[in-house]
Write an enzyme that holds these catalytic residues in place. Structure first.
Site, mmCIF file in Angstrom:
data_model
loop_
_atom_site.group_PDB
_atom_site.id
_atom_site.type_symbol
_atom_site.label_atom_id
_atom_site.label_comp_id
_atom_site.label_asym_id
_atom_site.label_seq_id
_atom_site.Cartn_x
_atom_site.Cartn_y
_atom_site.Cartn_z
ATOM 1 N N ASP A 173 1.251 -1.064 0.298
ATOM 2 C CA ASP A 173 -0.060 -0.186 0.040
ATOM 3 C C ASP A 173 1.284 1.154 -0.174
ATOM 4 O OD1 ASP A 173 -2.360 1.771 0.630
ATOM 5 O OD2 ASP A 173 -1.795 1.566 2.695
ATOM 6 N N ASP A 212 -0.215 5.193 0.850
ATOM 7 C CA ASP A 212 -0.043 5.854 1.289
ATOM 8 C C ASP A 212 -0.153 5.844 3.066
ATOM 9 O OD1 ASP A 212 -0.656 7.984 3.009
ATOM 10 O OD2 ASP A 212 -2.156 8.559 2.447
ATOM 11 N N GLY A 247 -6.764 4.983 3.532
ATOM 12 C CA GLY A 247 -7.026 3.794 2.844
ATOM 13 C C GLY A 247 -8.295 4.162 1.765
ATOM 14 N N ARG A 304 -11.437 8.444 -3.004
ATOM 15 C CA ARG A 304 -11.319 10.294 -2.722
ATOM 16 C C ARG A 304 -13.203 9.989 -2.934
ATOM 17 N NH1 ARG A 304 -9.591 12.892 -7.917
ATOM 18 N NH2 ARG A 304 -7.694 11.502 -7.493
ATOM 19 N N SER A 332 -5.001 5.427 -4.132
ATOM 20 C CA SER A 332 -5.154 6.236 -4.748
ATOM 21 C C SER A 332 -4.387 6.402 -6.332
ATOM 22 C CB SER A 332 -4.051 7.450 -4.534
ATOM 23 O OG SER A 332 -3.425 8.414 -5.121
ATOM 24 N N ASN A 388 -3.471 9.481 -7.220
ATOM 25 C CA ASN A 388 -1.974 9.588 -7.521
ATOM 26 C C ASN A 388 -0.852 9.138 -7.732
ATOM 27 O OD1 ASN A 388 -3.868 12.639 -7.812
ATOM 28 N ND2 ASN A 388 -5.003 12.201 -6.272
ATOM 29 N N ASP A 411 -1.324 0.035 5.706
ATOM 30 C CA ASP A 411 -1.851 0.318 7.208
ATOM 31 C C ASP A 411 -3.373 0.463 7.483
ATOM 32 O OD1 ASP A 411 -2.685 2.241 5.016
ATOM 33 O OD2 ASP A 411 -2.438 3.635 6.898
HETATM 34 P P1 B16 Z 1 -6.434 10.154 -4.297
HETATM 35 P P2 B16 Z 1 -3.099 4.746 0.011
HETATM 36 C C1 B16 Z 1 -4.768 5.854 -0.217
HETATM 37 O O1 B16 Z 1 -3.875 5.721 -0.566
HETATM 38 C C2 B16 Z 1 -4.929 7.304 0.880
HETATM 39 O O2 B16 Z 1 -4.877 6.499 2.116
HETATM 40 C C3 B16 Z 1 -6.918 7.531 1.331
HETATM 41 O O3 B16 Z 1 -6.410 8.128 2.223
HETATM 42 C C4 B16 Z 1 -7.286 8.301 -0.062
HETATM 43 O O4 B16 Z 1 -8.683 8.814 0.297
HETATM 44 C C5 B16 Z 1 -7.526 7.202 -1.173
HETATM 45 O O5 B16 Z 1 -5.396 6.506 -1.450
HETATM 46 C C6 B16 Z 1 -7.313 7.645 -2.886
HETATM 47 O O6 B16 Z 1 -6.751 8.618 -3.235
HETATM 48 O O7 B16 Z 1 -7.686 11.278 -4.342
HETATM 49 O O8 B16 Z 1 -5.332 10.846 -4.107
HETATM 50 O O9 B16 Z 1 -6.636 9.085 -5.228
HETATM 51 O O10 B16 Z 1 -3.341 4.013 1.552
HETATM 52 O O11 B16 Z 1 -4.730 3.369 -0.484
HETATM 53 O O12 B16 Z 1 -2.149 4.235 -0.840
HETATM 54 MG MG MG Z 2 -2.676 3.592 3.241
#
Ligand code: B16
Ligand code: MG
Length: 211
Positions: A9, A11, A46, A49, A116, A118, A170
């Site tokens: 993962d 973030d 996790g 969006r 994400s 991004n 996490d």
């Molecule tokens: P985005 P992960 C997640 O990343 C984040 O923990 C979560 O807070 C966020 O809303 C989600 O990605 C979507 O992100 O807006 O950039 O598409 O923990 O899965 O790496």
């Molecule tokens: Mg995460």
């Protein structure tokens, strides 16, 4: 157990962008006069969006159309991307880089399994992209964690069966997703204390001794 791949993962595991998520959501929530604090932000870990936006809107005193919600998510993402532009390799700990390097030396294939959209941008900004054999992220999935889709696609990209891969997460939803997909579920941070986690890590480099 024969372990040939690790799916991370992003973030909360390799980088910590939750403060940026917080600031970007806070800007939006303040403009809309919706109460939002770090406690609510913790529930977004996790979570995709649009699902994050729904959690924030629980505190709103009116409802919003799908079009309005899409515009809000885009506004938040633009603010978040601006903050991501400030990221550099300095935002990755030496411990993470050294551990990834040692895993590669052992011949283990590495991938990202992130919700994400991004993820690619974050990997590039931080230089983490050079370690990854595959990236599965919010752009190639239709179902969010706890569905195992993002990890199954990562294993597929690595051409490894789930039984030969560990997932490092996490978030508890990520651990549930890993188990649903037949992966070894390794937990760090919040997920280290989760009772379904197969292998808890107290620090990232523990990965080298538990596998
Ligand atoms: P985005 P992960 C997640 O990343 C984040 O923990 C979560 O807070 C966020 O809303 C989600 O990605 C979507 O992100 O807006 O950039 O598409 O923990 O899965 O790496
Ligand atoms: Mg995460």
């Amino acid at each position: 157990m024969e372990l040939n791949g690790i799916i991370f993962d992003l973030d909360g595991v390799l980088v910590h962008t939750d403060e940026f998520h917080y600031q970007a959501w806070k800007q939006l929530a303040d403009r809309l006069c919706i109460p939002f604090d770090r406690q609510v932000n913790n529930r977004l870990r996790g979570v995709s969006r649009m699902a994050s936006l729904e959690i924030i809107l629980e505190a709103a005193d009116r409802s919003f159309s799908d079009e309005e919600k899409l515009a809000m998510a885009e506004e938040k993402n633009a603010a978040y991307r601006k903050l991501l532009e400030t990221m550099s390799p300095k935002d990755v700990s030496d411990e993470v880089v050294e551990t990834l390097s040692k895993l590669k030396e052992r011949g283990i294939r590495l991938a990202i399994g992130s919700s994400s959209k991004n993820a690619g941008f974050i990997l590039k900004q931080t230089g983490l992209d050079i370690w990854m054999d595959a990236v599965s992220d919010g752009n190639n999935i239709t179902r969010s964690k706890p569905d195992p889709q993002v990890f199954l696609m990562a294993a597929d990209m690595l051409t490894l069966p789930p039984a030969q891969c560990a997932v490092v997460e996490d978030a508890t939803a990520g651990i549930d997703a890993a188990l649903a997909g037949g992966f070894l579920a390794v937990g760090i941070g919040d997920a280290a204390g989760y009772d379904r986690t197969d292998k808890p890590l107290s620090t990232f480099s523990d990965l080298l001794s538990i596998l």
